[in-house]
Design a protein around this motif. Structure first.
Motif, PDB file in Angstrom:
ATOM      1  N   ALA A 255       0.815  -1.219   0.000  1.00 29.52           N
ATOM      2  CA  ALA A 255       0.000   0.000   0.000  1.00 29.52           C
ATOM      3  C   ALA A 255       0.845   1.263   0.000  1.00 29.52           C
ATOM      4  O   ALA A 255       0.486   2.269  -0.631  1.00 29.52           O
ATOM      5  N   SER A 256       1.978   1.230   0.687  1.00 29.70           N
ATOM      6  CA  SER A 256       2.813   2.435   0.771  1.00 29.70           C
ATOM      7  C   SER A 256       3.425   2.801  -0.570  1.00 29.70           C
ATOM      8  O   SER A 256       3.837   3.944  -0.784  1.00 29.70           O
ATOM      9  N   THR A 257       3.470   1.855  -1.491  1.00 29.91           N
ATOM     10  CA  THR A 257       4.009   2.127  -2.830  1.00 29.91           C
ATOM     11  C   THR A 257       2.938   2.605  -3.798  1.00 29.91           C
ATOM     12  O   THR A 257       3.243   3.031  -4.916  1.00 29.91           O
ATOM     13  N   GLY A 258       1.669   2.487  -3.381  1.00 34.13           N
ATOM     14  CA  GLY A 258       0.565   2.865  -4.261  1.00 34.13           C
ATOM     15  C   GLY A 258       0.104   1.759  -5.176  1.00 34.13           C
ATOM     16  O   GLY A 258      -0.849   1.936  -5.938  1.00 34.13           O
ATOM     17  N   VAL A 259       0.769   0.600  -5.111  1.00 32.16           N
ATOM     18  CA  VAL A 259       0.369  -0.543  -5.936  1.00 32.16           C
ATOM     19  C   VAL A 259       0.326  -1.792  -5.055  1.00 32.16           C
ATOM     20  O   VAL A 259       1.351  -2.207  -4.515  1.00 32.16           O
ATOM     21  N   MET A 260      -0.868  -2.369  -4.924  1.00 33.22           N
ATOM     22  CA  MET A 260      -1.048  -3.585  -4.150  1.00 33.22           C
ATOM     23  C   MET A 260      -1.326  -4.754  -5.096  1.00 33.22           C
ATOM     24  O   MET A 260      -1.780  -4.550  -6.236  1.00 33.22           O
ATOM     25  N   HIS A 261      -1.063  -5.957  -4.612  1.00 35.28           N
ATOM     26  CA  HIS A 261      -1.308  -7.158  -5.407  1.00 35.28           C
ATOM     27  C   HIS A 261      -2.154  -8.118  -4.578  1.00 35.28           C
ATOM     28  O   HIS A 261      -1.707  -8.584  -3.534  1.00 35.28           O
ATOM     29  N   TRP A 262      -3.373  -8.369  -5.060  1.00 35.07           N
ATOM     30  CA  TRP A 262      -4.336  -9.193  -4.328  1.00 35.07           C
ATOM     31  C   TRP A 262      -4.512 -10.520  -5.065  1.00 35.07           C
ATOM     32  O   TRP A 262      -4.979 -10.551  -6.207  1.00 35.07           O
ATOM     33  N   GLU A 263      -4.163 -11.609  -4.414  1.00 36.39           N
ATOM     34  CA  GLU A 263      -4.232 -12.923  -5.060  1.00 36.39           C
ATOM     35  C   GLU A 263      -5.653 -13.482  -5.052  1.00 36.39           C
ATOM     36  O   GLU A 263      -6.379 -13.350  -4.068  1.00 36.39           O
ATOM     37  N   TYR A 264      -6.016 -14.122  -6.173  1.00 33.41           N
ATOM     38  CA  TYR A 264      -7.308 -14.807  -6.265  1.00 33.41           C
ATOM     39  C   TYR A 264      -7.130 -16.118  -7.018  1.00 33.41           C
ATOM     40  O   TYR A 264      -6.113 -16.352  -7.675  1.00 33.41           O
ATOM     41  N   LEU A 265      -8.129 -16.973  -6.893  1.00 34.01           N
ATOM     42  CA  LEU A 265      -8.143 -18.250  -7.614  1.00 34.01           C
ATOM     43  C   LEU A 265      -9.228 -18.206  -8.678  1.00 34.01           C
ATOM     44  O   LEU A 265     -10.391 -17.916  -8.380  1.00 34.01           O
ATOM     45  N   LEU A 266      -8.830 -18.496  -9.916  1.00 32.08           N
ATOM     46  CA  LEU A 266      -9.787 -18.648 -11.021  1.00 32.08           C
ATOM     47  C   LEU A 266     -10.036 -20.135 -11.220  1.00 32.08           C
ATOM     48  O   LEU A 266      -9.090 -20.919 -11.346  1.00 32.08           O
ATOM     49  N   VAL A 267     -11.294 -20.523 -11.232  1.00 29.37           N
ATOM     50  CA  VAL A 267     -11.671 -21.912 -11.496  1.00 29.37           C
ATOM     51  C   VAL A 267     -12.694 -21.942 -12.624  1.00 29.37           C
ATOM     52  O   VAL A 267     -13.704 -21.235 -12.579  1.00 29.37           O
ATOM     53  N   VAL A 268     -12.406 -22.728 -13.647  1.00 30.99           N
ATOM     54  CA  VAL A 268     -13.358 -22.978 -14.737  1.00 30.99           C
ATOM     55  C   VAL A 268     -13.497 -24.478 -14.890  1.00 30.99           C
ATOM     56  O   VAL A 268     -12.488 -25.192 -14.993  1.00 30.99           O
ATOM     57  N   ALA A 269     -14.721 -24.974 -14.874  1.00 31.23           N
ATOM     58  CA  ALA A 269     -14.959 -26.420 -14.953  1.00 31.23           C
ATOM     59  C   ALA A 269     -16.189 -26.690 -15.812  1.00 31.23           C
ATOM     60  O   ALA A 269     -17.104 -25.859 -15.883  1.00 31.23           O
ATOM     61  N   ASP A 270     -16.210 -27.861 -16.453  1.00 37.22           N
ATOM     62  CA  ASP A 270     -17.341 -28.253 -17.279  1.00 37.22           C
ATOM     63  C   ASP A 270     -18.244 -29.209 -16.508  1.00 37.22           C
ATOM     64  O   ASP A 270     -17.770 -30.149 -15.855  1.00 37.22           O
ATOM     65  N   ARG A 271     -19.538 -28.954 -16.613  1.00 38.33           N
ATOM     66  CA  ARG A 271     -20.523 -29.843 -15.992  1.00 38.33           C
ATOM     67  C   ARG A 271     -20.522 -31.157 -16.739  1.00 38.33           C
ATOM     68  O   ARG A 271     -20.554 -31.203 -17.970  1.00 38.33           O
TER      69      ARG A 271
END
Length: 273
Positions: A255-271
């Protein structure tokens, strides 16, 4: 306007949590690009029937409609449904908005070509019933697409930092960021899906110029953060400890640099067909 659905006390509390502040500000100013990422990775296009579960104010629903899909957007919180509905009217987008509980979706089996959720269903307290509903309403050989914050990433760590300061979860509830663990999502969806693709990615957040700016924004607009501080009432010592924990966490994530990196998980699956 449609009649509000009747909820048990746990769901009513959950709905009220997300009505605090203004989540639409977070969706539009901080995490907007996640919706387009989800739509792109799910391969959403013209003519598909798409359901966005726990859609918030529509940060994934809108790009799905712009891609030509026939979109139904649902959320437990009527205030967010109204914001999304109004935005679509302003933009001339034909999206069907509806209040709905992710554990009891008011749709037929196999009704949608794509069922998606962008940092939405992860906050429902009971995970398995939600996963079962995602599977149920998705057509055979249709697709389920999810983006969720990981436990190790900034938002997951923020919830861990707030945990000592909030009311305990209801019995049987699971932490939301578990949806950001590939093994957990695979277990939830089970043998009902195939061709599972799971990728950890990072959202670059340049909305905040300092940790204090982040905290001021989230303590004003983000329901869970507002609730955490309200839970402390007049306990100034606890309030200070929570502030210090969140400021330190934000600084540790850039945050102090003005650029944050927020991790997330992408999941794509077929029924499974």
């Amino acid at each position: 306007m449609e009649q509000s659905i009747v909820l048990d006390p746990i769901k009513a509390k959950h709905r009220a949590l997300w009505a605090l502040g203004d989540y639409d500000r977070v969706a539009v100013e901080v995490i907007a690009e996640l919706g387009q990422v989800l739509v792109t990775e799910a391969g959403i296009g013209s003519g598909q029937k798409v359901l966005d579960v726990a859609a918030g104010s529509g940060n994934a629903s809108v790009p799905a409609a712009l891609a030509g899909a026939q979109v139904t957007a649902t959320d437990l919180t009527p205030e967010l449904v109204e914001i999304g509905r109004h935005r679509c009217q302003e933009q001339g987008l034909s999206i069907t908005w509806q209040e709905a509980d992710a554990e009891h979706l008011p749709f037929s089996d196999g009704e949608f070509d794509v069922t998606m959720s962008c940092v939405g269903v992860m906050f429902a307290p009971f995970h398995q019933p939600v996963a079962d509903e995602l599977v149920r309403v998705t057509a055979a050989r249709g697709r389920i697409a999810l983006i969720d914050w990981t436990p190790q990433g900034f938002i997951g760590q923020m919830f861990a930092a707030m945990k000592p300061f909030v009311a305990p979860p209801p019995p049987g509830a699971s932490p939301g960021p578990l949806w950001g663990e590939e093994s957990h999502v695979r277990e939830l969806l089970g043998d009902s899906v195939t061709n599972v693709r799971a990728e950890r990615r990072t959202l670059t957040v340049d909305r905040f110029g300092s940790a204090r700016e982040f905290l001021d924004f989230f303590s004003r607009y983000y329901g869970p953060t507002i609730a955490a501080f309200r839970n402390l009432a007049d306990d100034q010592q606890a309030t200070t400890r929570l502030e210090e924990a969140l400021l330190a966490l934000a600084d540790a994530h850039g945050a102090s640099t003005g650029v944050m990196h927020w991790e997330y998980l992408l999941v794509v699956a077929d029924r499974v067909g």
